[in-house]
Each structure stands twice: as structure tokens, then as C-alpha cells.
Motif scaffolding. Structure first.
Motif, PDB file in Angstrom:
ATOM      1  N   UNK A 162      10.048   9.149   1.181  1.00 61.86           N
ATOM      2  CA  UNK A 162       9.905   9.123   2.638  1.00 61.86           C
ATOM      3  C   UNK A 162       8.762   8.223   3.085  1.00 61.86           C
ATOM      4  N   UNK A 163       7.691   8.155   2.284  1.00 57.71           N
ATOM      5  CA  UNK A 163       6.544   7.344   2.688  1.00 57.71           C
ATOM      6  C   UNK A 163       6.918   5.871   2.783  1.00 57.71           C
ATOM      7  N   UNK A 164       7.689   5.373   1.797  1.00 59.59           N
ATOM      8  CA  UNK A 164       8.089   3.963   1.881  1.00 59.59           C
ATOM      9  C   UNK A 164       9.218   3.784   2.893  1.00 59.59           C
ATOM     10  N   UNK A 165       9.903   4.882   3.230  1.00 59.21           N
ATOM     11  CA  UNK A 165      10.984   4.784   4.195  1.00 59.21           C
ATOM     12  C   UNK A 165      10.512   4.758   5.637  1.00 59.21           C
ATOM     13  N   UNK A 166       9.433   5.514   5.949  1.00 62.68           N
ATOM     14  CA  UNK A 166       9.007   5.660   7.336  1.00 62.68           C
ATOM     15  C   UNK A 166       7.533   5.323   7.570  1.00 62.68           C
ATOM     16  N   UNK A 167       6.770   5.107   6.500  1.00 60.33           N
ATOM     17  CA  UNK A 167       5.335   4.905   6.652  1.00 60.33           C
ATOM     18  C   UNK A 167       4.970   3.727   7.523  1.00 60.33           C
TER      19      UNK A 167
ATOM     20  N   UNK B 269       0.838  -1.203   0.000  1.00 64.35           N
ATOM     21  CA  UNK B 269       0.000   0.000   0.000  1.00 64.35           C
ATOM     22  C   UNK B 269       0.870   1.250   0.000  1.00 64.35           C
ATOM     23  N   UNK B 270       1.885   1.249   0.823  1.00 63.67           N
ATOM     24  CA  UNK B 270       2.805   2.389   0.844  1.00 63.67           C
ATOM     25  C   UNK B 270       3.539   2.523  -0.492  1.00 63.67           C
TER      26      UNK B 270
ATOM     27  N   UNK C 180      -3.815   3.249   9.888  1.00 66.15           N
ATOM     28  CA  UNK C 180      -3.901   2.437   8.675  1.00 66.15           C
ATOM     29  C   UNK C 180      -5.003   2.953   7.771  1.00 66.15           C
ATOM     30  N   UNK C 181      -6.035   3.553   8.366  1.00 62.05           N
ATOM     31  CA  UNK C 181      -7.121   4.136   7.559  1.00 62.05           C
ATOM     32  C   UNK C 181      -6.602   5.273   6.680  1.00 62.05           C
ATOM     33  N   UNK C 182      -5.652   6.044   7.198  1.00 57.88           N
ATOM     34  CA  UNK C 182      -5.053   7.127   6.413  1.00 57.88           C
ATOM     35  C   UNK C 182      -4.292   6.573   5.217  1.00 57.88           C
ATOM     36  N   UNK C 183      -3.529   5.512   5.448  1.00 55.91           N
ATOM     37  CA  UNK C 183      -2.781   4.881   4.355  1.00 55.91           C
ATOM     38  C   UNK C 183      -3.749   4.271   3.342  1.00 55.91           C
ATOM     39  N   UNK C 184      -4.781   3.596   3.845  1.00 56.53           N
ATOM     40  CA  UNK C 184      -5.761   2.981   2.945  1.00 56.53           C
ATOM     41  C   UNK C 184      -6.441   4.027   2.064  1.00 56.53           C
ATOM     42  N   UNK C 185      -6.796   5.163   2.635  1.00 56.87           N
ATOM     43  CA  UNK C 185      -7.478   6.210   1.862  1.00 56.87           C
ATOM     44  C   UNK C 185      -6.576   6.742   0.759  1.00 56.87           C
ATOM     45  N   UNK C 186      -5.302   6.956   1.080  1.00 49.89           N
ATOM     46  CA  UNK C 186      -4.363   7.446   0.068  1.00 49.89           C
ATOM     47  C   UNK C 186      -4.161   6.405  -1.024  1.00 49.89           C
ATOM     48  N   UNK C 187      -3.972   5.155  -0.631  1.00 50.13           N
ATOM     49  CA  UNK C 187      -3.778   4.076  -1.600  1.00 50.13           C
ATOM     50  C   UNK C 187      -4.994   3.939  -2.509  1.00 50.13           C
TER      51      UNK C 187
END
Length: 755
Positions: free
Chosen positions: A320-325, A44-45, A336-343
Motif C-alpha cells: 500500500x505504501x508504494x501504491x498510495x504514498x 524512498x517509498x 515528506x518528513x514522515x517518509x524521510x524518517x521511515x526511509x
């Protein structure tokens, strides 16, 4: 009881509107829901990651190890790769090697054309021709899509009032209404209401927000303004693009109310998503998330957290997102909801582009051969260049030139190709550009030529420009000898055409200038030519308004051609010799001096307006307050005479309109086009209001001797503004309606608004 029924109806309408805005394609929803159920957090990231691979780098970081990341599903899209062959190779890595076979987005800067280059955006805006703007965007999309791209970083709609800022060349000027109309036209042209068509691309409105208001006109600099100014003077073009259905939004480099845009939750979530109802994806500008560290917002992990929680979806190049997400999600600092919404938003864009049905929809060598530099695009490039030109001055009708005249063409830009396509021409091929000299030769025009001056003489500037593909060659002759040659040629001519201006790299990104006049050695050439006593036509190529006070006083005519694109030379020669009649109008004010900046037509009054007879009023001691050339200014080879305007009524109230009608006569000797402009002033407001605001315009063709009646309908919507509470409404009272050929050449009528 009646009031209760009305309330129920209103709430019901609101419910259905809200649900309509939030609704999705059920098939798309089901497809993405199933896909995301299979995705790991890292995958997802990965969709949030946009590295750079390819031929063009616009920042300090080059992405490393991208191919392996694509195979692992850690890349959502690629920036800077195009051509069917290159795109196919990377898409195959994703579709054939990653676990879930999710296709990639391919993004690129297609600002004023892809391979076929059109006039720079500031020039295109000067056409005031929305059908032309949409057609240019449509042609750009078709060519880009044929070259493997499905996502473009356009339109740039930042309001700009400081011509020192290099990126004024990339936008539409200083006015929110004109900027909004152009934003809509470009989004419509790029996306055409159907992203699944292989001739369309995902558009990106940028730079959100306020990027054009950087202090001192310096790129990437601090921005600080009140919300009332944001809403009334800067936000309208972004909002227009959102309302037109733009598929993505790019954040700006600057801070807003002390928080950089790429980490500003009020901007990205509260305003853009909740207030404006935007449902598409948001992408950072090139490493703008990383750059929040330099802004003073914390270390890499802190700015990643800030950006994700603000509502950012995709990280351009910074990684940075894949580095620290994952670490931030596991620690609970990002849900995780924030990541899901972006994905989800990124996957939805891919779905709408048809990539899940056919990952190679934009990969076709045959289409590339048919679309790139096609005859219709080249013809459109020429037409756009003609319509973008602005005739700033034309004393004694020195233009158009006559073929019987002995004409001397002088200047380093007469036979230049490289600079014609301007800055932000990205994939454009300058070798395909038609120079003025090539157009003269192709048309069998008789002329003489002298270079007269180098384009750039300052050694430090020359090195800086050539380090970035300037390709500027210095003549071995001294400046004095070049001028002497030019004077010799000029003395034998009836008319001198001096073609001068900027190198393309003197405007654009990271190309701010503190002195926006012609370079000193070019001015020296003009003064020597002036001393010959010959009439001089100054043809300008540049990416911003220039300070031209001496030139205005001493040149017989001045034609602003901007950087006109692939067919610029053909278009300029046609205009100079009268095969085409210039009709452009300025979309940005030309100052007399840099000391006037910022200068713009829709300013507010002070409590002490200028009065030459009173000492303590708002003015300069050395120059007038007025600009050299006002917003909306532009002459024609013919003359347009405005009759007396009339209003159909003297008052207006909700659900009514009043119509302003003005007769416009072509009283000259040529057929032509005129942009009739309507401005309105709110005379008394609860907050101070501008002296005038553009509210409508019409570009009309008028044959010589013909009179046309031009009408504008005015409603209360045209009177609304954001008040101190940021409520968008109009106020009862007195208004002025101004109609004319430019912002400083209008006739005024008054009317009242009632509630």
C-alpha cells in the motif's frame, strides 16, 4: 541556591542522556544523508516496501512482479527468500540493476531455530535457563545468517493467559518478568551487540502489542484492556527487548483502544518512540495494514495514510505504501518528513548490518555447509529439549524406567518425525528429526510397540491439517482394532509408555482450539490401557497447556515434552531412562477445565475470595478454583527440600536492599537442578495488586545430599508498579516475600517498605 544548583545538575544530566539516546554514528549519518539526497520520492517509498518471494507463504497474498520492482528501486527488503543462491540472485538485481544500488534486507521467521530446530518457545521458556535461551538464539542466528538471511522475526514476547490461543506455542507464557528475561536473552543471542558480524541478524520483537490477549482465545481477535493493565501486565517484555537494543519491532493484528496497532499513533509514536526512546525500524505484520480496512478504518488510501502518520516504517506484503504514498505526500496528507524518517530508519538498519560495505555478507555456500546442522547445534538441540521437559506427575517414582523392565511404547507419536519440530518451524527439515523409536533402536533398548490410535480421527480436522502439510496418515485398521492390538501388547509389559498429544498443526498461528483436551479417541485408548492394570507413563507432545484432569487422576506419571525439535527423540529417551533428570518448570498454567480460562497465577483477589464454607464467594460449583498444574510447577527424579527462609531485615527504604536466603537440600537419590522462585505481594496499594508476582529466580545444580544457600536481593525497584496515573513507583506499606519450588508451593515472609 542549593535547590537551583541541584535542578541545573538534573537538567544537565537529562540533556546528556537524551543526546546520548539520540546520537548516531556520524559516518552513518553522513552516508545516509548523501544517499537520501539522491533519492526520488518513489525510491524512498520503495525502501518501505517488503514483498514476499520464495518458498513459504503465511498469508493470503503473494507479491507480484517483484523482480521488476527490485530493478526500479521499489523494494526495500524481501520476505521468505533464503539460501545463498536464491538470496544472491535477488541481491544482484538490486545492486546491479537499480539506479542507486541499495541492497535488500532478507527477512524470515526463525522462531525456534532455522534448519536445526529447537523446542517450541513455550517449551524453551519452561527451561527457565537464560544462558540456554541465549545460546539457542545465537545458534539460530548463525545458521540463518549462513543461509542468506539478515533479519528474523523473533522474539515473540506476547503475554498469553488463554491456552486456547494457538500461538501460545510461539511465546514464553503468562508472566511478564520471565517473559522479559527471555526477551532480553533472545535479543542478545540474535544480535550479540554487533549487527555487522556475519553470524548475527537483525532481531524483531513482536507482536506489538497485546496480541496474546485476544478475546475467546481466537487468533487475530479483538483486544480491549485498560492502560493500567497494559503497563503492569503486558508491556514489560516488549520494553525489555527495546532496552536490549532490538533492531526492529513488528506490529500486531489486533486493535488497541479501538485503533488497530498498525495505525495506532499512540502506540507506535507516543509510547514506543517518545516514551521508550526506540530508534529502530517498525514493520507491519503480514498485510496487517491492508486488514485495517476489514477493521472498519476506511479504504486502502485511508489506512495507508493512517499507518504512515502513526509511525509505521515498512509495509509487509501489502504494498500500500508504494501504491498510495506518493499521492498522499503530494496532497499534503502525509508529510515528506514522515517518509524521510521511515526511509532513514530502514537504511540505518542496512548500514548497521554491513550491507552497504558488502551486500553479499550473508551469501556463502561454504558457511552454509559448515553451519547448517552442525554437530554443536544438534547437541544444543538435544540439550534444550531435555531442559524444556516438565515432569508433571511421577507417582511412586515410576520414572525413570529401568532397562531391565519390559516396556511397551504405544501411540501414534512413537515413530513420528513430522510433528517433532512443531509449528513455526519454517525452514526446518522434519526428515532430520529423530523419533522416539529411532532413538530407542539406536540405543539398543528392548521394547515392544503398538500404534494404538491414529493421531487425528476427525475427518474435517484431518483434512484441514493435511491441507497445510500435516502429512497425517490414517491407519486402515479401525479404532477398535488399533486399541485391541495395544492392549494385547500392554498386557505383556511391566510398564506402558503412551506417547500422545497434538499434531503440530493443532497449535500455532490460526490454530486456536475450543477444546484443549486430548482427542476423544486418544482418551479412549488411555482408558483401555488403564483397564489392564499396568502402570502408565503418559508422554505428551503438544504446543499448549492441555486439560488433563482424568489423565492426572489415572496415569502413574506424566512427562510434558512439548514439540522438542530435531533431537527430540534422543532427549525424550534419555529422560525416560534416567540418563537425564528433568528440571523444567511450567511458564503457563494448566487449567482443570476450559471453563476456568483465562487462568493465571498472578491474578487479583475479589472482594469475596473463595470460601468453601460460604455460598456467596467467588468459586465454581463443580470444580476447584485452583489450576491442575500451577505456574512454576515441575518435578524432578530427586527431591528438593526447602528449609526455613530468612530476611536480613524487616524493612526496606530507597538505596537499601534486604536479602532473602533459603537453604535448599537435594534429599533424593539423583543429582538435579532446581528453579528456586521468588514472588512478592504488595498487600495494600492505591490500586488493587496481584496476589503474587514473580520477581526473581535462580536455577541451581544440587548434588544428591548437598545443601545450598540460595539468596535473593530485594530492592524498592522490585516493589514498583504503575499506579492510576501511570506513574511507576512503589508505595510504603506491608509486603510479602514468597519463595519456593512453584507459585503454589511457597513459604512466606513479611517486610515493610518505607519512604
Amino acid at each position: 541556591m542549593m535547590l537551583r544548583r541541584l535542578l541545573v545538575i538534573v537538567l544537565s544530566v537529562g540533556f546528556f542522556v537524551a543526546n546520548a539516546q539520540n546520537s548516531h554514528d556520524p559516518k552513518m549519518d553522513a552516508f545516509i544523508r548523501e544517499l537520501m539526497s539522491k533519492m526520488t520520492l518513489e525510491e524512498k517509498l520503495g525502501q518501505l516496501n517488503l514483498p514476499s518471494v520464495g518458498f513459504d507463504v503465511t498469508g493470503p497474498i503473494v507479491s507480484q512482479g517483484v523482480e521488476e520492482k527490485i530493478k526500479k528501486g521499489l523494494v526495500g527488503g524481501v520476505f521468505n527468500t533464503f539460501t545463498p543462491n536464491a538470496v544472491k540472485k535477488l541481491q544482484e538485481l538490486a545492486v546491479n540493476n537499480s539506479r542507486l544500488k541499495i541492497p535488500l534486507l532478507f527477512g524470515y521467521d526463525v522462531i525456534h531455530g532455522h534448519k536445526t530446530i529447537f523446542p517450541i518457545n513455550l517449551g524453551l521458556a519452561a527451561s527457565w535457563d537464560m544462558a540456554l535461551v541465549e545460546n539457542v538464539a545465537k545458534a539460530s542466528a548463525a545458521e540463518a545468517a549462513a543461509d542468506g538471511l539478515n533479519w528474523v522475526y523473533s522474539p515473540m514476547v506476547d503475554i498469553a493467559r488463554d491456552p486456547r490461543w494457538g500461538r501460545v506455542s510461539e511465546g514464553s507464557g503468562e508472566d511478564p518478568y520471565l517473559g522479559a528475561e527471555i526477551a532480553k536473552a533472545m535479543v542478545n543471542g540474535l544480535q550479540q551487540g554487533d549487527l555487522s558480524k556475519p553470524t548475527t541478524v537483525l532481531a524483531t520483537v513482536k507482536h506489538f502489542a497485546l496480541y496474546g490477549a485476544g478475546e475467546a482465545g481466537r487468533d487475530y481477535n479483538t483486544v480491549d484492556m485498560s492502560r493500567i493493565r497494559m503497563f503492569n501486565e503486558y508491556f514489560l517484555p516488549y520494553k525489555a527487548a527495546v532496552d536490549a537494543g532490538v533492531g526492529s519491532v513488528m506490529t500486531s493484528f489486533n486493535e488497541i483502544e479501538g485503533v488497530p496497532a498498525s495505525g495506532n499513533k499512540w502506540l507506535l509514536t507516543d509510547l514506543l518512540r517518545k516514551q521508550w526512546g526506540y530508534k529502530g525500524m517498525i514493520v507491519s505484520d503480514y498485510t496487517s495494514i491492508n486488514e485495517m480496512m476489514a477493521h472498519g478504518m476506511g479504504d486502502a488510501k485511508a489506512v495507508t495514510e493512517l499507518s504512515l502518520n502513526a509511525g509505521m516504517d515498512m509495509d509487509m506484503v501489502g504494498e500500500l505504501f508504494i501504491g498510495y504514498g506518493a499521492e498522499l505526500v503530494k496532497s499534503g496528507k502525509v508529510s515528506i518528513e514522515t517518509i524521510d524518517a521511515a526511509c532513514r530508519r530502514i537504511l540505518e538498519a542496512k548500514y548497521k548490518l554491513g550491507l552497504f560495505k558488502d551486500p553479499y555478507l550473508y551469501v556463502s555456500e561454504e558457511r552454509a555447509k559448515a553451519e547448517i546442522f552442525s554437530a554443536d547445534k544438534l547437541a544444543l538441540s538435544k540439550d534444550a529439549a531435555v531442559k524444556s521437559m516438565v515432569l508433571l506427575k511421577n507417582d511412586q517414582q515410576i520414572l525413570p524406567l529401568q532397562t531391565s523392565q519390559k516396556v511397551a511404547f504405544i501411540g501414534p507419536l512413537v515413530n513420528d518425525q513430522r510433528n517433532l519440530i512443531g509449528s513455526w518451524s519454517a525452514a526446518g527439515d522434519w526428515k532430520q528429526a529423530v523419533s522416539i523409536q529411532a532413538a530407542l533402536d539406536a540405543g539398543n533398548y528392548k521394547y515392544t510397540y503398538a500404534k494404538g490410535a491414529n493421531l487425528v480421527e476427525d475427518p474435517a480436522l484431518l483434512k484441514r491439517l493435511n491441507d497445510h502439510d500435516g502429512r497425517i496418515e490414517s491407519d486402515p485398521l479401525t479404532s477398535e482394532k488399533l486399541i485391541a492390538q495395544a492392549v494385547k501388547v500392554a498386557k505383556k509389559a511391566d510398564v506402558v509408555v503412551a506417547v500422545l498429544g497434538e499434531a503440530f498443526g493443532m497449535s500455532g498461528e490460526a490454530a486456536s482450539r475450543s477444546d484443549i483436551g486430548l482427542p476423544e479417541h486418544q482418551q479412549k485408548l488411555l482408558k483401555a490401557l488403564k483397564a489392564t492394570g499396568k502402570p502408565i507413563v503418559l508422554v505428551l507432545m503438544n504446543g499448549r497447556p492441555l486439560t488433563l484432569s482424568w489423565e492426572d487422576q489415572n496415569m502413574s506419571a506424566i512427562l510434558e515434552t512439548w514439540f522438542g525439535g530435531t533431537k527430540a527423540g534422543d532427549a525424550i529417551v534419555d529422560v525416560l531412562y534416567g540418563k537425564a533428570n528433568p528440571s523444567g518448570k511450567l511458564s503457563m498454567t494448566f487449567p482443570r477445565s476450559v471453563g476456568q480460562i483465562p487462568i493465571y497465577y498472578n491474578h487479583k483477589n475479589t472482594g469475596r475470595p473463595m470460601d468453601e464454607n460460604q455460598k456467596y464467594t467467588s468459586k465454581y460449583l463443580d470444580i476447584p478454583n485452583t489450576p491442575l498444574y500451577a505456574f512454576g510447577h515441575g518435578l524432578s527424579y530427586t527431591q528438593f527440600t526447602y528449609g526455613t527462609p530468612e530476611l536480613s531485615a524487616t524493612s526496606i527504604q530507597p538505596n537499601q536492599k534486604i536479602t532473602l536466603t533459603v537453604p535448599v537440600t537435594n534429599s533424593g537419590n539423583y543429582d538435579g537442578e532446581e528453579v528456586v522462585q521468588l514472588y512478592i505481594q504488595d498487600v495494600v496499594g492505591s490500586v488493587t495488586r496481584p496476589v503474587q508476582e514473580l520477581k526473581a529466580f535462580k536455577k541451581v545444580k544440587i548434588a544428591k545430599g548437598q545443601t545450598v544457600q540460595v539468596s535473593f536481593d530485594i530492592t524498592v525497584e522490585d516493589l514498583k508498579f504503575y499506579n492510576a496515573d501511570l506513574t511507576f513507583d512503589y508505595e510504603a506499606g506491608k509486603f510479602r516475600a514468597m519463595v519456593g519450588t512453584a507459585s503454589d508451593k511457597v513459604q512466606t515472609l513479611t517486610f515493610d517498605a518505607v519512604k
